[in-house]
Structures are given as C-alpha cells and as structure tokens.
Design an enzyme around this catalytic site. Structure first.
Site, mmCIF file in Angstrom:
data_model
loop_
_atom_site.group_PDB
_atom_site.id
_atom_site.type_symbol
_atom_site.label_atom_id
_atom_site.label_comp_id
_atom_site.label_asym_id
_atom_site.label_seq_id
_atom_site.Cartn_x
_atom_site.Cartn_y
_atom_site.Cartn_z
ATOM 1 N N THR A 129 6.009 2.695 12.672
ATOM 2 C CA THR A 129 4.629 3.008 13.041
ATOM 3 C C THR A 129 4.543 3.713 14.392
ATOM 4 O O THR A 129 5.423 3.538 15.246
ATOM 5 C CB THR A 129 3.828 1.691 13.115
ATOM 6 O OG1 THR A 129 2.554 1.942 13.673
ATOM 7 C CG2 THR A 129 4.527 0.652 13.975
ATOM 8 N N ASP A 130 3.461 4.450 14.610
ATOM 9 C CA ASP A 130 3.240 5.070 15.925
ATOM 10 C C ASP A 130 2.850 4.026 16.975
ATOM 11 O O ASP A 130 2.869 4.306 18.170
ATOM 12 C CB ASP A 130 2.170 6.176 15.838
ATOM 13 C CG ASP A 130 0.799 5.686 15.375
ATOM 14 O OD1 ASP A 130 0.666 4.488 15.028
ATOM 15 O OD2 ASP A 130 -0.150 6.502 15.345
ATOM 16 N N ASN A 167 -2.602 5.252 7.875
ATOM 17 C CA ASN A 167 -2.707 5.778 6.509
ATOM 18 C C ASN A 167 -4.001 5.313 5.866
ATOM 19 O O ASN A 167 -4.497 4.229 6.167
ATOM 20 C CB ASN A 167 -1.572 5.208 5.654
ATOM 21 C CG ASN A 167 -0.239 5.851 5.937
ATOM 22 O OD1 ASN A 167 0.549 6.060 5.023
ATOM 23 N ND2 ASN A 167 0.057 6.179 7.191
ATOM 24 N N ALA A 214 7.001 -5.410 5.297
ATOM 25 C CA ALA A 214 6.626 -5.874 6.635
ATOM 26 C C ALA A 214 5.314 -6.618 6.550
ATOM 27 O O ALA A 214 4.558 -6.463 5.602
ATOM 28 C CB ALA A 214 6.461 -4.677 7.580
ATOM 29 N N GLU A 215 5.071 -7.432 7.552
ATOM 30 C CA GLU A 215 3.708 -7.867 7.828
ATOM 31 C C GLU A 215 3.094 -6.721 8.611
ATOM 32 O O GLU A 215 3.666 -6.266 9.600
ATOM 33 C CB GLU A 215 3.715 -9.162 8.658
ATOM 34 C CG GLU A 215 4.149 -10.386 7.876
ATOM 35 C CD GLU A 215 3.154 -10.793 6.791
ATOM 36 O OE1 GLU A 215 1.982 -10.390 6.869
ATOM 37 O OE2 GLU A 215 3.548 -11.501 5.850
ATOM 38 N N SER A 216 1.923 -6.230 8.162
ATOM 39 C CA SER A 216 1.461 -4.934 8.688
ATOM 40 C C SER A 216 0.104 -4.962 9.381
ATOM 41 O O SER A 216 -0.341 -3.936 9.889
ATOM 42 C CB SER A 216 1.414 -3.925 7.539
ATOM 43 O OG SER A 216 0.379 -4.278 6.632
ATOM 44 N N HIS A 267 -6.679 -4.490 22.390
ATOM 45 C CA HIS A 267 -6.942 -3.350 21.493
ATOM 46 C C HIS A 267 -6.450 -2.026 22.107
ATOM 47 O O HIS A 267 -6.904 -1.636 23.182
ATOM 48 C CB HIS A 267 -8.463 -3.282 21.268
ATOM 49 C CG HIS A 267 -8.876 -2.521 20.071
ATOM 50 N ND1 HIS A 267 -10.143 -2.626 19.535
ATOM 51 C CD2 HIS A 267 -8.221 -1.631 19.290
ATOM 52 C CE1 HIS A 267 -10.239 -1.842 18.486
ATOM 53 N NE2 HIS A 267 -9.088 -1.222 18.322
ATOM 54 N N TYR A 305 2.401 -7.345 16.391
ATOM 55 C CA TYR A 305 2.823 -6.467 15.292
ATOM 56 C C TYR A 305 3.666 -5.313 15.823
ATOM 57 O O TYR A 305 4.800 -5.078 15.372
ATOM 58 C CB TYR A 305 1.601 -5.910 14.533
ATOM 59 C CG TYR A 305 1.935 -4.711 13.661
ATOM 60 C CD1 TYR A 305 2.729 -4.855 12.526
ATOM 61 C CD2 TYR A 305 1.482 -3.420 13.984
ATOM 62 C CE1 TYR A 305 3.062 -3.757 11.728
ATOM 63 C CE2 TYR A 305 1.808 -2.326 13.197
ATOM 64 C CZ TYR A 305 2.598 -2.499 12.074
ATOM 65 O OH TYR A 305 2.935 -1.411 11.299
ATOM 66 N N PHE A 347 0.826 -1.213 0.000
ATOM 67 C CA PHE A 347 0.000 0.000 0.000
ATOM 68 C C PHE A 347 0.863 1.269 0.000
ATOM 69 O O PHE A 347 0.957 1.987 -1.006
ATOM 70 C CB PHE A 347 -0.927 -0.091 1.219
ATOM 71 C CG PHE A 347 -1.643 1.168 1.597
ATOM 72 C CD1 PHE A 347 -2.319 1.934 0.648
ATOM 73 C CD2 PHE A 347 -1.678 1.578 2.937
ATOM 74 C CE1 PHE A 347 -3.000 3.088 1.021
ATOM 75 C CE2 PHE A 347 -2.360 2.719 3.314
ATOM 76 C CZ PHE A 347 -3.009 3.477 2.366
ATOM 77 N N LYS A 352 7.673 -4.330 15.280
ATOM 78 C CA LYS A 352 8.150 -3.063 14.694
ATOM 79 C C LYS A 352 9.051 -2.331 15.698
ATOM 80 O O LYS A 352 10.059 -1.724 15.325
ATOM 81 C CB LYS A 352 6.968 -2.165 14.286
ATOM 82 C CG LYS A 352 6.144 -2.677 13.121
ATOM 83 C CD LYS A 352 6.898 -2.745 11.786
ATOM 84 C CE LYS A 352 7.230 -1.411 11.180
ATOM 85 N NZ LYS A 352 7.802 -1.544 9.813
#
Ligand code: NAD
Ligand code: DAU
Length: 350
Positions: free
Chosen positions: A133-134, A188, A87-89, A292, A158, A15, A162
């Site tokens: 990533t944040d 994004n 990456a696996e995202s 979550h 994940y 992406f 990262k």
C-alpha cells in the site's frame, strides 16, 4: 493437464484478490492458479463464482499464520510464484485490534517467505510478489507525491504492519537472494469491496437512507484507482517488472473525501430516481479517525514510463459503474453485511 506455471495467490477471495484471480484465470489458461484464503469477514467465494469451475483454478481454505499447514502446502504444490495479497486491510479495525494485523500481515508474510525459501531449490524462474500500500510512506502535506524513494513513515497499526512486511520481503531479497517484487498502490474502488471502506459504505448507507459518516472535516485526500486497473498493473509487473524492484501504482486522481462523497451522492440520486440533493442531506460529520493521515498521492511515473501502464477509467465513470454494481447486487451486499458485521457496524457507527 500440464501447466506452464503454478501460481499461489493469497487473499484471492477478497476485494482486489478476486479481481486479480479472475484476470489470471481467464487471461492465462496455461497457468494453474491456486487461491489461498482464510475467508475472514472480508473474503467471500461468491466474488469468484464465474471462475470457480475453470480447469486452471483451485481454492484452498487456509490461514497464512498456520506455519505447519503453509510449509506442507508449499512442499506438496511446488509453486513457481506467489502473489501475496492476504491481509487485514482496514485501518479502523487496526486501531481497535492491532494484533490481528501483526499476526496476518507480518507473521503470515514471513511464513510464506520461509515456505518459499525452503521449497525453492533454485530461485531460477521463481517470484515472490508482495502487494502493498501507499500508506507505508506516511502522510503528505498539501503538496508533493510519494515516489519509490520516499522514506517509509507508517502511522497506523495497519500501515506499520504493511511497512514491516515490505521490509521483510526486501530483507529476503538482500539476505537470501530471493526473487521478489513489491507494488505500493493507492485507494482502490469498484465491485466486491467490503462495505466498511469509504465508497461501498456510503453507497450502502445512501441506499438505506442511513447517515453518511464523514471523519473530521472531510478534507482528507486520497488518490483513487479503479480496482481492475490495479489488477492489470500487478499482472503487468509480474511479467515484465525487474526482480528486487518496487513499483508505485496510482490513479493520478486525488479527491478530498467530502468532494468524492458529494459526487457519489449526485450519482446515487440519479440512479435511485431521487430528487437532486436528497442524499447529501444524509452527510454527518463524525469524530475523526485517530492519527488520520491527511493526504496520500502517488507518483506512478516509473510504472508508466518503464512498463507503459496507465489507468483506464476516469472517476465519474468508475463511480457510476461502482454504484450501479452495488445496486444490482443487493443480495451480495445483504449477505456480506449480515452476521458478525452487524455488531462491528453498531460499535463503530451506533
Ligand atoms: P480485503 O480485506 O478485501 O481482502 C483480504 C483477503 O485476505 C480476504 O479474502 C481475507 O479472507 C484474506 N485473509 C485475511 N487474513 C488472512 C489470513 N490470515 N490467511 C489467509 N487469508 C487471509 O483486502 P483488499 O482491499 O483486497 O487488499 C488486498 C491487499 O492489497 C492487501 O494486502 C492490502 O494491504 C493491499 N492494498 C489494498 C488497497 C485498497 O485500496 N483496498 C490498496 C493498496 C494495497
Ligand atoms: O491507500 C491505500 C489504502 O486505502 C489501503 O492500503 C487500505 O487497505 C484501504 O483500506 C485504504 O485505506 P483508507 O484508510 O484510505 O480507506 P478508507 O476507505 O477506510 O477511508 C478512505 C478515507 O475516507 C479516509 O480518509 C477515511 C475516510 N472515511 C472512511 C470511512 C470508512 C470517512 O470519512 N468515513 C468513513 O466512514
């Protein structure tokens, strides 16, 4: 042709990677761009149809966990810089299959770092840019923002993978003097995102009159950024950022999931010529994602103040552009959601 720089972009068929490859290929005809991608379910060369014939573009299908291949490629190609996105995202997949994330995001990153370290005789003019990533910063309460100084506190497989790769990139800077930069960006959205992530999933389901699965109470908050703004930020940092530094990238654009999906439903009703309120009826509250994270929000003032970057698109305009793109590109959507994805989707959503 002699190129000024040879840049390896990993994950360029995904992406964000496809937007970044397009930007570099078009904006910098004097750079050779080598796109390395394994073409997992999330990578698709159709995303790059408009640049595949460009004289400064080349594609290599490879897996970053394949150390021997990566070492040889670096020896042959003699890259000046690496922009690493492969990456696996997807957080949900990391919950069901953490090992894929460990292998690609951690081991794959170390393979690239080692290959660069061993082939770069001098670090002069070289750069290893890690796109992160944040989510490495953990989860915020109702208030506050992530800054570059926020301590890492990853909470999903994940984000832990990262965070680990960020730490390794920094370790190579401190230990070996490798010239590195890291960017940590928020959520994004835009064209070419695989329809397992919130917005394209919802667009696809609205189109097909399928339930819209909202995890938990839907009050989880994310900061949304138009994908081309992310690509522009990476390109800017690549050229003007400081070696060894980290830059947060964000849209200053927080939405609770449920409000964002409501807004998308309104837009989709209008675009599909359905009466107002039709799509909202598809909303279904489902079991929450384990662990979550409640809220992510980025303070991007370092990037804004030091490099004069700011996001260009407001959400309503961006959401409308995104929804239109998916409706206009039904064939793409059809193709990427056929095959193995069907089984995964069934397992996740029934
Ligand atoms: P994506 O899943 O759409 O694309 C990932 C790409 O990497 C795919 O083309 C895939 O084929 C490739 N890939 C996966 N494993 C590979 C391997 N072992 N070897 C070679 N290629 C492999 O991801 P995305 O959303 O475009 O994210 C790109 C990067 O940006 C990731 O590093 C992600 O952590 C980071 N990021 C994403 C977001 C977001 O909102 N999507 C936000 C911040 C940072
Ligand atoms: O913050 C940056 C991160 O954003 C990136 O590093 C990740 O690669 C990217 O996937 C994204 O992670 P999120 O977990 O925030 O994105 P996702 O689209 O999966 O989910 C966004 C929010 O929507 C999250 O709170 C979970 C929720 N959600 C998601 C899906 C797929 C739902 O409520 N229903 C869904 O079906």
């Amino acid at each position: 042709m002699d190129f000024k720089k040879k840049i390896l972009i990993t994950g360029g068929a995904g992406f964000i990677g496809s937007h970044l490859v397009r930007l570099f290929v078009k904006k910098h005809p004097d750079y050779q761009i080598v796109n390395l991608d394994k073409l997992t379910y999330a990578g698709n060369l159709e995303n790059l149809k408009d640049v595949e014939q460009a004289p400064n573009y080349k594609f290599v299908r490879a897996d970053i966990t394949d150390k021997a291949f990566i070492d040889e490629l670096f020896q042959i190609e003699k890259f000046d810089a690496v922009i690493h996105l492969a990456a696996e995202s997807h957080v949900d997949r990391s919950i069901t299959s953490p090992m894929d994330f460990i292998m690609t995001n951690i081991v794959g990153t170390v393979n690239l770092l080692n290959a660069a370290r061993h082939t770069w005789e001098s670090f002069d003019g070289k750069l290893f840019f890690h796109v992160s990533t944040d989510e490495v910063y953990g989860s915020l309460g109702e208030t506050g923002l992530f800054t570059e100084e926020t301590p890492y506190d990853p909470r999903s497989p994940y984000s832990a993978s990262k965070a680990s790769s960020d730490h390794l990139v920094r370790a190579y800077f401190h230990t070996y003097g490798m010239p590195v930069m890291i960017s940590n960006c928020s959520n994004n959205y835009g064209p070419y995102q695989f329809p397992e992530k919130l917005l394209p999933l919802m667009i696809n389901n609205i189109k097909n009159n399928k339930p819209l699965p909202i995890y938990g109470d839907g009050k989880y908050t994310r900061d949304w950024l138009w994908v081309e703004d992310h690509a522009a930020a990476i390109e800017l940092i690549f050229h003007e950022g400081q070696i060894g530094e980290t830059y947060n990238i964000g849209g200053n654009n927080e939405w609770q999931n449920i409000d964002l999906v409501h807004k998308l439903c309104e837009i989709m009703d209008r675009l599909l010529g359905r009466s107002e309120g039709t799509s909202k009826q598809l909303i279904t509250f489902v079991k929450d994602r384990p662990g979550h994270d409640l809220r992510y929000a980025i303070d991007a003032s370092k990037l804004q103040n030091e490099l004069n970057w700011s996001p260009t698109l407001q959400t309503e305009e961006g959401l409308e552009k995104t929804a239109k793109w998916y409706l206009d590109n039904e064939d793409w959507l059809e193709r990427v959601t056929s095959g193995a994805y069907q089984d995964y989707y069934k397992e996740m959503y029934g």
